[in-house]
Design an enzyme around this catalytic site. Structure first.
Site, PDB file in Angstrom:
ATOM      1  N   CYS B  37       0.814  -1.211   0.000  1.00 28.35           N
ATOM      2  CA  CYS B  37       0.000   0.000   0.000  1.00 28.35           C
ATOM      3  C   CYS B  37       0.853   1.269   0.000  1.00 28.35           C
ATOM      4  O   CYS B  37       0.332   2.364  -0.116  1.00 28.35           O
ATOM      5  CB  CYS B  37      -0.970   0.003   1.177  1.00 28.35           C
ATOM      6  SG  CYS B  37      -0.199  -0.289   2.760  1.00 28.35           S
ATOM      7  N   ASP B  39       2.543   2.469   2.470  1.00 30.23           N
ATOM      8  CA  ASP B  39       2.639   3.117   3.775  1.00 30.23           C
ATOM      9  C   ASP B  39       4.066   3.077   4.301  1.00 30.23           C
ATOM     10  O   ASP B  39       4.782   2.107   4.088  1.00 30.23           O
ATOM     11  CB  ASP B  39       1.756   2.385   4.797  1.00 30.23           C
ATOM     12  CG  ASP B  39       0.281   2.633   4.561  1.00 30.23           C
ATOM     13  OD1 ASP B  39      -0.033   3.375   3.617  1.00 30.23           O
ATOM     14  OD2 ASP B  39      -0.539   2.096   5.316  1.00 30.23           O
ATOM     15  N   CYS B  64      -2.685   5.565   5.192  1.00 28.97           N
ATOM     16  CA  CYS B  64      -4.121   5.771   5.329  1.00 28.97           C
ATOM     17  C   CYS B  64      -4.484   6.156   6.768  1.00 28.97           C
ATOM     18  O   CYS B  64      -3.639   6.119   7.665  1.00 28.97           O
ATOM     19  CB  CYS B  64      -4.869   4.507   4.928  1.00 28.97           C
ATOM     20  SG  CYS B  64      -4.583   3.143   6.072  1.00 28.97           S
ATOM     21  N   CYS B 107      -2.544  -2.523   9.111  1.00 28.11           N
ATOM     22  CA  CYS B 107      -2.084  -1.243   9.678  1.00 28.11           C
ATOM     23  C   CYS B 107      -1.639  -1.430  11.130  1.00 28.11           C
ATOM     24  O   CYS B 107      -0.639  -0.847  11.561  1.00 28.11           O
ATOM     25  CB  CYS B 107      -3.199  -0.200   9.639  1.00 28.11           C
ATOM     26  SG  CYS B 107      -3.737   0.222   7.973  1.00 28.11           S
TER      27      CYS B 107
END
Lengths: 180, 137
Positions: B37, B39, B64, B107
């Site tokens: 993603c 991140d 996010c 996450c």
């Protein structure tokens, strides 16, 4: 076509291999496209027409996937039952993360109006592009190794490489967007 | 997909954003990322050498809302804990506290990895300090 091919490699009548000769693949694509073109089956039975149509559509998909080395590799990994893998199995190297972090900081500074960040982003972009070139060379070497050995270890390496490349690809896109 | 109130709270009012001197021998830095993603998360702890308690924690996350909330919450929890207590923080604790949906569990994994990476960095530094002291004698 007595039965439909089991995978995209079989559509072209080749083994599951990675270091493909692209001009040869393209030539074969044209030959097969012509051979199974629906127009040539206009007077055939409905069942044969359908088979030709199905094969042509499969051929187009196969060509689209196999002509690109990245999608070809991802496809073969999937066929061999290897999912892309998450960051736990393929953690990015720390020095890459540092670069990513610094790039994101510079992007944030640029968004908040600090135009000095542009140079920093440009520098990062060039480093990422060089890294991507290097990964593509490494990838080609892994392709050859896999075709010679057909081993799971090479596929593991390839999966890791593709994950890193995807990461770099996103960063290149972000940097280019910011600079455009 | 809707974020929970707690995620939104951390996202809109992130706690402890910032950075500390990574060359400080009492500061441990963890840098983790998820290629899928994009991140990237930096989490730092500052340990009090007398008490062994984490005095301060800072983070900076590009990602996010759930990634930001997970790391923000992690820094809140880290403060006041000993290093060993901090190691006991599990990603599932973060999932439960923030009511993260299944697609955002990674996450919380990232935040746990960041905590562990920061503590490892701190411990390595302490080890290095000890050997430097030994050599000095």
């Amino acid at each position: 076509m007595s039965h439909s091919p089991s995978d995209y490699f079989a559509v072209f009548g080749i083994d599951r291999s990675l270091a493909l000769n692209l001009p040869e693949l393209q030539r074969q694509f044209y030959v097969l496209s012509k051979q199974f073109h629906p127009d040539r089956f206009a007077r055939a039975s409905a069942a044969e027409q359908q088979r030709a149509l199905d094969f042509t559509s499969q051929l187009n998909d196969a060509w689209r996937i196999l002509r690109d080395p990245i999608s070809r590799a991802e496809y073969l990994l999937k066929l061999q039952g290897m999912e892309p893998g998450d960051s736990r199995t393929n953690p990015p190297p720390p020095e890459l993360l540092e670069e990513v972090f610094d790039l994101n900081m510079a992007l944030e500074e640029l968004r908040s109006g600090d135009t000095h960040a542009r140079d920093q982003i440009l520098g990062a972009l060039n480093r990422f592009l060089a890294l991507r070139d290097q990964l593509d060379q490494d990838r080609d070497a892994l392709f050859v190794r896999y075709d010679a050995n057909r081993d799971a270890a090479t596929l593991q390496d390839l999966r890791g490489l593709l994950n890193r490349r995807r990461y770099i690809e996103n960063l290149v896109r972000d940097a280019q967007q910011a600079l455009s | 997909m809707a974020y929970s109130d707690k995620v939104l709270d951390h996202y809109n009012h992130p706690r402890n954003v910032g950075s500390m001197d990574k060359n400080d021998s009492h500061v441990g830095t963890g840098m983790v990322g998820a290629p899928e993603c994009g991140d990237v998360m930096k989490l730092q702890i500052k340990v009090n050498p007398e008490t062994g308690i984490i005095d301060d924690a800072k983070f900076k996350t590009f990602g996010c809302g759930s990634a930001i909330a997970s790391s923000s919450l992690a820094t809140e929890w880290l403060k006041g804990k000993t290093v060993d207590e901090a190691l006991a923080i599990k990603n599932t604790d973060i999932v439960n506290e923030l009511a993260l949906p299944p697609v955002k569990i990674h996450c919380s994994v990232l935040a746990e990895d960041a905590i562990k990476a920061a503590i490892t960095d701190y411990k390595v530094k302490q080890g290095a300090d000890v050997s430097a002291l030994v050599q000095a004698h």
